[in-house]
Design an enzyme around this catalytic site. Structure first.
Site, PDB file in Angstrom:
ATOM      1  N   GLN A 100      62.874  12.241   3.979  1.00 16.90           N
ATOM      2  CA  GLN A 100      62.528  12.628   2.604  1.00 16.90           C
ATOM      3  C   GLN A 100      62.870  11.531   1.600  1.00 16.90           C
ATOM      4  O   GLN A 100      62.698  11.717   0.392  1.00 16.90           O
ATOM      5  CB  GLN A 100      63.257  13.925   2.228  1.00 16.90           C
ATOM      6  CG  GLN A 100      62.810  15.120   3.068  1.00 16.90           C
ATOM      7  CD  GLN A 100      63.632  16.379   2.793  1.00 16.90           C
ATOM      8  OE1 GLN A 100      64.420  16.442   1.856  1.00 16.90           O
ATOM      9  NE2 GLN A 100      63.447  17.383   3.626  1.00 16.90           N
ATOM     10  N   HIS A 169      67.060  16.064   1.511  1.00 13.38           N
ATOM     11  CA  HIS A 169      67.647  16.733   0.339  1.00 13.38           C
ATOM     12  C   HIS A 169      68.335  15.781  -0.636  1.00 13.38           C
ATOM     13  O   HIS A 169      69.491  15.975  -0.998  1.00 13.38           O
ATOM     14  CB  HIS A 169      68.636  17.823   0.791  1.00 13.38           C
ATOM     15  CG  HIS A 169      67.959  18.958   1.499  1.00 13.38           C
ATOM     16  ND1 HIS A 169      68.600  20.132   1.797  1.00 13.38           N
ATOM     17  CD2 HIS A 169      66.689  19.104   1.959  1.00 13.38           C
ATOM     18  CE1 HIS A 169      67.757  20.954   2.413  1.00 13.38           C
ATOM     19  NE2 HIS A 169      66.593  20.347   2.530  1.00 13.38           N
ATOM     20  N   GLU A 261      63.908  29.179  -4.949  1.00 14.24           N
ATOM     21  CA  GLU A 261      64.387  29.775  -6.203  1.00 14.24           C
ATOM     22  C   GLU A 261      63.757  29.141  -7.435  1.00 14.24           C
ATOM     23  O   GLU A 261      63.464  27.943  -7.458  1.00 14.24           O
ATOM     24  CB  GLU A 261      65.915  29.583  -6.320  1.00 14.24           C
ATOM     25  CG  GLU A 261      66.702  30.315  -5.265  1.00 14.24           C
ATOM     26  CD  GLU A 261      68.199  30.208  -5.496  1.00 14.24           C
ATOM     27  OE1 GLU A 261      68.624  29.409  -6.363  1.00 14.24           O
ATOM     28  OE2 GLU A 261      68.951  30.948  -4.826  1.00 14.24           O
ATOM     29  N   TYR A 271      75.378  28.282  -9.129  1.00 12.93           N
ATOM     30  CA  TYR A 271      74.190  28.985  -8.635  1.00 12.93           C
ATOM     31  C   TYR A 271      74.361  29.484  -7.194  1.00 12.93           C
ATOM     32  O   TYR A 271      73.431  30.007  -6.609  1.00 12.93           O
ATOM     33  CB  TYR A 271      72.941  28.109  -8.866  1.00 12.93           C
ATOM     34  CG  TYR A 271      72.653  28.057 -10.355  1.00 12.93           C
ATOM     35  CD1 TYR A 271      73.446  27.279 -11.204  1.00 12.93           C
ATOM     36  CD2 TYR A 271      71.698  28.875 -10.929  1.00 12.93           C
ATOM     37  CE1 TYR A 271      73.268  27.307 -12.583  1.00 12.93           C
ATOM     38  CE2 TYR A 271      71.501  28.900 -12.308  1.00 12.93           C
ATOM     39  CZ  TYR A 271      72.292  28.117 -13.117  1.00 12.93           C
ATOM     40  OH  TYR A 271      72.129  28.165 -14.492  1.00 12.93           O
ATOM     41  N   TYR A 282      68.074  28.735   8.432  1.00 13.41           N
ATOM     42  CA  TYR A 282      66.946  28.558   9.353  1.00 13.41           C
ATOM     43  C   TYR A 282      67.334  28.842  10.810  1.00 13.41           C
ATOM     44  O   TYR A 282      66.471  29.098  11.639  1.00 13.41           O
ATOM     45  CB  TYR A 282      66.346  27.154   9.211  1.00 13.41           C
ATOM     46  CG  TYR A 282      65.386  27.084   8.052  1.00 13.41           C
ATOM     47  CD1 TYR A 282      64.076  27.527   8.177  1.00 13.41           C
ATOM     48  CD2 TYR A 282      65.799  26.611   6.811  1.00 13.41           C
ATOM     49  CE1 TYR A 282      63.195  27.495   7.112  1.00 13.41           C
ATOM     50  CE2 TYR A 282      64.930  26.572   5.736  1.00 13.41           C
ATOM     51  CZ  TYR A 282      63.627  27.014   5.894  1.00 13.41           C
ATOM     52  OH  TYR A 282      62.771  26.988   4.825  1.00 13.41           O
TER      53      TYR A 282
END
Ligand SMILES: [Ca+2]
Ligand SMILES: [Ca+2]
Length: 390
Positions: A100, A169, A261, A271, A282
């Site tokens: 990513q 991430h 979200e 949060y 997962y």
């Protein structure tokens, strides 16, 4: 070559750099052509205006015409102008491309281009970084040759801490608030617990001054160090942050399974990830839902199978019925999603099937909505312009 400050150039000179024999640098423009065979279900017309190689983000530049900077994940920054070939911008930092990671977000603020990217560290580690520089147009080396562009005085102003292994991430979405502060989203680098560790930026939203220094009015400023940078905690992988007209910060994050979200971000709040989530891991383990721990801020919307990316609050003239609404892309959901915002409440308004993973959404200076397709396996990567149906 004599560098010139781009913002001071007349439009005609700017366009010279984008015309005629401008180097194509692998991206290609095409004449207005239908992007999809069947646009029957969409309330807007879709026109393909360019194609890129693994595009990740874009931002429009001030001044006349439709000019935007577009990042490609493998490390290229391109200046795109409507009807012209994209031109590569030199001076982009080296990126750690893979998974990513790579070149990430791009925004423009007060004469500076801000970039985020994945930066390599020692021992097979990496982490996001943010820097800024000024966009310069350089006069052509020879008569008739295309002008070049580069980032001048580029400096790294912030680094995600700590650098860790893996390539997932990073988050690293950027936005300026009405308070003139730079907000940076941080994913938890697929390590879960750092999202609750105040000595790391992983799994947080950080708030900085425009030059990267730490504001004195941050919630934990008195604690110093990394903790002083933090604005909110307990995030998984926030891939979209945007301010509405009233100055509220909205955010979405790639959640665990069935736990994407959409959040209202408020100073100093936690949060809850990975302690609570309306989704589950997962590997099948459940995570207690938000209502079990009311001390953590709960999402305004929980999604299943969206994989949200990019966020804007629309304010343009072309779609007056959508002013004040949020728009985001869906990666696995292959859709464009419109969210109705009403004060501090949010609910999904509409979801349109785009047939491709949508990585980026932007509003053009003329009020058209632009989307960039994600690219996997050679398909996608198109820049699409959405306009009202006639
Ligand atoms: Ca953008
Ligand atoms: Ca759960």
């Amino acid at each position: 070559m004599r560098p010139l400050i781009l913002a001071t150039l007349p439009a005609a000179l700017l366009l010279m750099g984008c015309n005629g024999a401008g180097e194509a640098v692998g991206a290609s423009n095409s004449a207005a052509a239908p992007a999809r065979q069947d646009q029957g279900g969409l309330p807007f017309a879709v026109t393909q205006v360019a194609k890129f190689d693994q595009p990740w983000a874009m931002t429009f530049l001030p001044g006349p015409g439709n000019r935007a900077l577009i990042t490609e994940k493998q490390g290229r920054l391109l200046l795109w102008s409507q009807g012209a070939q994209p031109i590569a911008v030199a001076g982009v930092p080296a990126v750690d491309f893979g998974g990513q990671g790579g070149l990430g977000d791009v925004i423009y603020h007060n004469g500076y281009v801000y970039l985020s990217w994945a930066e390599a560290g020692p021992g097979d580690t990496r982490g996001a970084a943010v820097g800024r520089g000024r966009l310069l147009a350089m006069s052509a080396a020879a008569p008739g040759a295309p002008a070049g562009y580069r980032l001048d005085g580029f400096q790294t102003i912030w680094r995600q801490q700590p650098k860790v292994g893996g390539r997932g991430h990073f988050g690293h979405r950027l936005a300026f608030g009405h308070d003139g502060k730079l907000y940076i989203s941080n994913g938890e680098r697929e390590k879960f617990t750092p999202a609750q560790d105040p000595s790391q930026t992983l799994g947080k939203i950080v708030r900085l001054n425009a030059d990267g220094s730490v504001p004195r009015d941050n919630p934990w400023a008195s604690q110093g160090g990394v903790t002083a940078q933090l604005w909110t905690t307990g995030h998984r992988n926030p891939l979209g942050i945007a301010f509405d007209a009233q100055g509220r910060l909205w955010q979405h994050e790639m959640g665990p399974k069935n736990g994407d979200e959409f959040n209202l971000i408020e100073r100093g709040k936690n949060y809850g990830y990975p302690i609570v989530s309306n989704g589950s891991h997962y590997d099948g383990r459940d995570i207690p839902d938000h209502p079990t721990r009311p001390e953590f801020a709960a999402p305004k919307i929980t999604w299943n199978g969206v994989s949200p990316a990019s966020l804007i609050i629309y304010s343009g003239k072309m779609f007056p019925q959508w002013r004040g609404d949020a728009f985001l892309g869906a990666l696995s959901g292959k859709a464009l999603i419109r969210v109705d915002l009403n004060g501090t409440n949010a609910r999904e308004g509409e979801r349109w099937d785009m047939g491709q993973r949508i990585r980026e959404v932007e509003e053009g200076p003329d009020g058209a909505i632009y989307v960039l397709e994600d690219e996997r396996g050679g398909s996608g990567g198109k820049l699409l312009r959405l306009t009202p149906r006639r």
